[in-house]
Design an enzyme around this catalytic site. Sequence first.
Site, mmCIF file in Angstrom:
data_model
loop_
_atom_site.group_PDB
_atom_site.id
_atom_site.type_symbol
_atom_site.label_atom_id
_atom_site.label_comp_id
_atom_site.label_asym_id
_atom_site.label_seq_id
_atom_site.Cartn_x
_atom_site.Cartn_y
_atom_site.Cartn_z
ATOM 1 C CG ASP A 1 4.900 -33.992 -10.768
ATOM 2 O OD1 ASP A 1 4.130 -34.502 -11.603
ATOM 3 O OD2 ASP A 1 5.279 -32.809 -10.820
ATOM 4 C CB THR B 1 1.833 -24.247 -15.397
ATOM 5 O OG1 THR B 1 2.789 -25.087 -14.754
ATOM 6 C CG2 THR B 1 0.491 -24.530 -14.816
ATOM 7 C CG ASP C 1 5.816 -45.664 -22.366
ATOM 8 O OD1 ASP C 1 5.492 -46.237 -23.429
ATOM 9 O OD2 ASP C 1 6.981 -45.632 -21.950
ATOM 10 C CE LYS D 1 5.565 -30.927 -7.975
ATOM 11 N NZ LYS D 1 6.543 -31.416 -8.956
ATOM 12 C CE LYS E 1 4.589 -32.423 -14.743
ATOM 13 N NZ LYS E 1 5.525 -32.377 -13.617
ATOM 14 N NE ARG F 1 11.067 -22.535 -10.592
ATOM 15 C CZ ARG F 1 10.869 -22.503 -11.908
ATOM 16 N NH1 ARG F 1 11.875 -22.213 -12.713
ATOM 17 N NH2 ARG F 1 9.695 -22.779 -12.414
HETATM 18 O O1 C5P Z 1 9.200 -23.726 -8.964
HETATM 19 P P1 C5P Z 1 7.747 -23.793 -9.353
HETATM 20 O O2 C5P Z 1 6.821 -23.201 -8.296
HETATM 21 O O3 C5P Z 1 7.480 -23.250 -10.746
HETATM 22 O O4 C5P Z 1 7.458 -25.365 -9.371
HETATM 23 C C1 C5P Z 1 6.277 -25.932 -9.898
HETATM 24 C C2 C5P Z 1 6.343 -27.427 -9.752
HETATM 25 O O5 C5P Z 1 5.155 -27.990 -10.286
HETATM 26 C C3 C5P Z 1 7.502 -28.092 -10.509
HETATM 27 O O6 C5P Z 1 7.935 -29.190 -9.699
HETATM 28 C C4 C5P Z 1 6.880 -28.610 -11.785
HETATM 29 O O7 C5P Z 1 7.486 -29.807 -12.256
HETATM 30 C C5 C5P Z 1 5.449 -28.907 -11.335
HETATM 31 N N1 C5P Z 1 4.421 -28.881 -12.380
HETATM 32 C C6 C5P Z 1 4.181 -27.796 -13.202
HETATM 33 N N2 C5P Z 1 3.204 -27.832 -14.161
HETATM 34 C C7 C5P Z 1 2.438 -28.918 -14.289
HETATM 35 C C8 C5P Z 1 2.660 -30.025 -13.449
HETATM 36 C C9 C5P Z 1 3.648 -29.969 -12.481
HETATM 37 O O8 C5P Z 1 4.843 -26.774 -13.070
HETATM 38 N N3 C5P Z 1 1.443 -28.918 -15.159
#
Ligand code: C5P
Length: 232
Positions: A63, A118, A68, A35, A65, A209
């Site tokens: 990604d 999230t 607009d 991603k 998002k 992460r």
């Molecule tokens: O590091 P972590 O596991 O929290 O990363 C989650 C990834 O998912 C990040 O790249 C974040 O931008 C993405 N994301 C998210 N919540 C969403 C959509 C995408 O955390 N609703």
Amino acid sequence: MKAERLRLCVALDVVDADTAQKTTRLLAEHVDVFKIGLQLFCAEGPSVIGAVRDAGAREIFLDLKLHDIPNTVAGAVKSARRHAVDYLTVHTGGGRAMLEAAQSEAGPVQLLGVTVLTSLSDGDLAEVGHTSGTDTLVERRAGLAASIGLSGVVCSPLEVARVASIMGTSACIVTPGIRLDGDALGDQRRVATPERALADGATMLVIGRPILAAPDPIDAARAARERVRGPR
Ligand code: C5P
């Protein structure tokens, strides 16, 4: 849920193309989808898509998002399509006309509607003026995405079961906010383990992460993959 439909996606939340390529090469054997998010895309522009593909990514998830006016989002989807990405996110908060315009330009790109980030809690939503909590908002937005025919949605693992019942069995149900045992939450609020998300009907788990910041990212990716699809 058929095993081949389940995908492990690693979020390349890294500073530059060089690091993205090194990470992709390191993890490609264990990961189905890579991603590219806002940090990497803003740093490198669309050329990073080819760079990640050249480093061994089987599928690419852009990604951005998008959120607009309909004409602008439709144009952005059309431009992204030229780079042959497999998945692209649009924000369902942009409303029906925006989502329909996006879908009309998607072609083979699978459009995924972000429901509610999230990282947001009910309190955060109230602060920006939403009178319903996360559950209700997620359900309404998943229903909207389904009615327009988006390929799937992104939601928290805690909402997967409800969203899967709204979207139907052919939809792509993507969930970030996955934490392996004892991982730090970081800025995420609505999290769960891979097992819980998969049992509820998720088809793609996005992990950033917990893999990228692990002492041994290869081990962490391998362990996550086994939890997603069983040992090879
Ligand atoms: O590091 P972590 O596991 O929290 O990363 C989650 C990834 O998912 C990040 O790249 C974040 O931008 C993405 N994301 C998210 N919540 C969403 C959509 C995408 O955390 N609703």
